[in-house]
Design an enzyme around this catalytic site. Structure first.
Site, mmCIF file in Angstrom:
data_model
loop_
_atom_site.group_PDB
_atom_site.id
_atom_site.type_symbol
_atom_site.label_atom_id
_atom_site.label_comp_id
_atom_site.label_asym_id
_atom_site.label_seq_id
_atom_site.Cartn_x
_atom_site.Cartn_y
_atom_site.Cartn_z
ATOM 1 N N TYR A 144 0.847 -1.193 0.000
ATOM 2 C CA TYR A 144 0.000 0.000 0.000
ATOM 3 C C TYR A 144 0.878 1.237 0.000
ATOM 4 O O TYR A 144 1.819 1.329 0.794
ATOM 5 C CB TYR A 144 -0.900 0.002 1.238
ATOM 6 N N ASP A 239 9.250 2.715 0.002
ATOM 7 C CA ASP A 239 8.212 3.448 0.707
ATOM 8 C C ASP A 239 8.479 3.258 2.196
ATOM 9 O O ASP A 239 8.150 2.213 2.773
ATOM 10 C CB ASP A 239 6.830 2.917 0.310
ATOM 11 N N LYS A 267 4.325 10.077 8.314
ATOM 12 C CA LYS A 267 4.113 9.659 9.707
ATOM 13 C C LYS A 267 5.114 10.273 10.681
ATOM 14 O O LYS A 267 4.966 11.426 11.064
ATOM 15 C CB LYS A 267 4.080 8.129 9.786
HETATM 16 N N1 HOZ Z 1 -1.012 3.232 6.400
HETATM 17 C C1 HOZ Z 1 -2.094 3.420 7.312
HETATM 18 C C2 HOZ Z 1 -2.864 2.161 7.525
HETATM 19 N N2 HOZ Z 1 -2.277 1.013 7.064
HETATM 20 C C3 HOZ Z 1 -2.931 4.538 6.899
HETATM 21 C C4 HOZ Z 1 -4.030 4.838 7.827
HETATM 22 C C5 HOZ Z 1 -5.258 5.268 7.095
HETATM 23 O O1 HOZ Z 1 -5.470 4.851 5.945
HETATM 24 O O2 HOZ Z 1 -6.024 5.991 7.702
#
Ligand code: HOZ
Length: 424
Positions: A144, A239, A267
């Site tokens: 992701y 990433d 983050k």
């Molecule tokens: N990478 C985060 C969750 N896997 C993002 C949090 C979100 O999408 O709010």
């Protein structure tokens, strides 16, 4: 547990916010619960509007490595706010944070601040395409990289949680250049490069997959990707939105000794405020406007409050005892797994530094297909019972638990005591 106030707010939210939340993973839908609305957080604890106190293992999905409301971070934000909250003109603190990031991450000579991890990966892809003159990207099945169109094919995080393979609104022409390979499968990567090598602009990978739950790279995998990208003239993009400054102060690239061409961040570098960034070798980053011809911009990019929070966070982390925290988290995770196994459950765990995931399966987990063997039913029961006892876990079997430097042994012991009371 009485969560009437959360329920009332959720009902109101659903009338004015799609699904009642501003990011799908918060909705707790696939564990069939209503979300808890938060009043405040401090250190390792988070409090709901219902007056319930929880030990927090979400950590805002990654940023809160120092714990919530760290006094130095709070002070930096307040001091910055008194001087104005946004200028749309450059500031010294942007330079200081950029210098800090470039010093910490082996791949970065230069860095550009943006406002989220999604923006960072979208911008890095544009740059990689411009640098190589190629269009295709390779991504991991279950990986992701935020919600940019080109990345929304077989994605992890909320898309895995809700079993959404792609999304309406993304033209097929946009994802036709997105090639997919399983994580930890170097042979599959070789095959894709043999077939499309001279069309591939970039290989995007979370060096430790963190959005299908946590899945660590097998020995030699990241170096193998490095070698393939070098051989075929594609850019390797790490990433590090999750892993940056978490798996070590020098990121996953520092920890595993593999240097990507570009790195995306988010983050932790914002210290809890909205920040993303992308960086890399100067020869590539000099292509970004106004130094070069690749356009990317943002009104609030390099926002002084976010820069202040990020800089003080990195200043503290630079001296932090990462190894000590890693040991404490590992002992805790092993005990937790032992408690659950003692109840007759099949449990696998993946852990690095201050993050971990439990998978309720008897088979090893190395990629997204393995992750999908894990029982979401058992996870749901585990989640619900732990929540009832005051443990705030990610409401999905496909996410990573985040521990902070603020978590105490009492927090771990209380969590273990809760686990001992679980019934399946
Ligand atoms: N990478 C985060 C969750 N896997 C993002 C949090 C979100 O999408 O709010």
């Amino acid at each position: 547990m009485n969560i009437e106030k959360s329920k009332e707010l959720f009902a109101s939210a659903c009338k004015v916010i799609p699904g009642g939340v501003n990011s799908p993973v918060r909705a707790c839908r696939n564990v069939h619960c209503d979300p808890l609305f938060i009043e405040s957080a401090k250190g390792s604890h988070i409090k709901t509007v219902d007056g319930k106190d929880f030990i927090d293992f979400i950590g805002s999905w990654g940023p809160m490595l120092l714990g919530h409301a760290h006094p130095d971070v709070d002070k930096a934000i307040c001091d910055a706010a008194k001087k104005g909250t946004s200028y749309g003109a450059p500031t010294e603190i942007e330079v200081l944070l950029a210098e800090k990031v470039c010093k910490a991450l082996p791949s970065c000579d230069m860095v550009r601040m943006v406002n989220s991890g999604t923006e960072a990966t979208m911008s890095a892809l544009r740059l990689a395409r411009a640098v190589t003159g190629r269009n295709k990207l390779v991504k991991i099945i279950g990986g992701y990289h935020g919600h940019g169109d080109a990345f929304l094919a077989s994605a992890g995080s909320g898309l895995a949680t809700f079993s959404i393979p792609g999304t309406p609104g993304v033209p097929e022409s946009t994802v036709q250049d997105t090639l997919l390979v399983p994580y930890n499968d170097l042979d599959a990567a070789k095959v894709i490069f043999e077939k499309y090598g001279n069309e591939i602009a970039a290989f995007f990978v979370e060096p430790c997959a963190g959005n299908m739950g946590l899945v660590l790279p097998l020995s030699g995998y990241l170096q193998g990707l490095r070698d393939l990208c070098t051989k075929y003239g594609a850019l390797l993009v790490f990433d590090e939105v999750i892993t940056g400054f978490r798996v070590s102060y020098n990121g996953a690239q520092g920890r595993f000794g593999v240097t990507p061409d570009l790195t995306t961040m988010g983050k932790i570098i914002g210290g809890g405020l909205p920040v993303g960034a992308y960086g890399g070798k100067a020869e590539y980053m000099q292509r970004i406007a106004p130094a070069g011809d690749v356009y990317q911009a943002g009104t609030l990019s390099g926002n002084p409050l976010a820069m202040a929070a990020g800089l003080v966070t990195l200043n503290i982390l630079e001296k932090a005892d990462y190894a000590g925290l890693e040991q404490r988290v590992l002992s805790f995770v092993k005990e937790l797994v032992a408690v659950l196994q003692g109840k007759g459950l099949d449990v696998q765990y993946q852990h690095i530094a201050s993050m971990f995931t439990l998978f309720f399966t008897d088979k090893p987990v190395h990629n997204f297909a393995d992750v999908q063997n894990a029982s979401t039913e058992i996870f749901e029961s585990y989640y619900k019972q732990m929540r009832e006892m005051g443990i705030f876990l990610s409401p999905s079997a496909f996410e990573t638990a985040m521990v902070s430097f603020a978590h105490t042994d009492d927090d771990f012991n209380y969590t273990l005591d809760c686990a001992k009371k679980l019934k399946f």
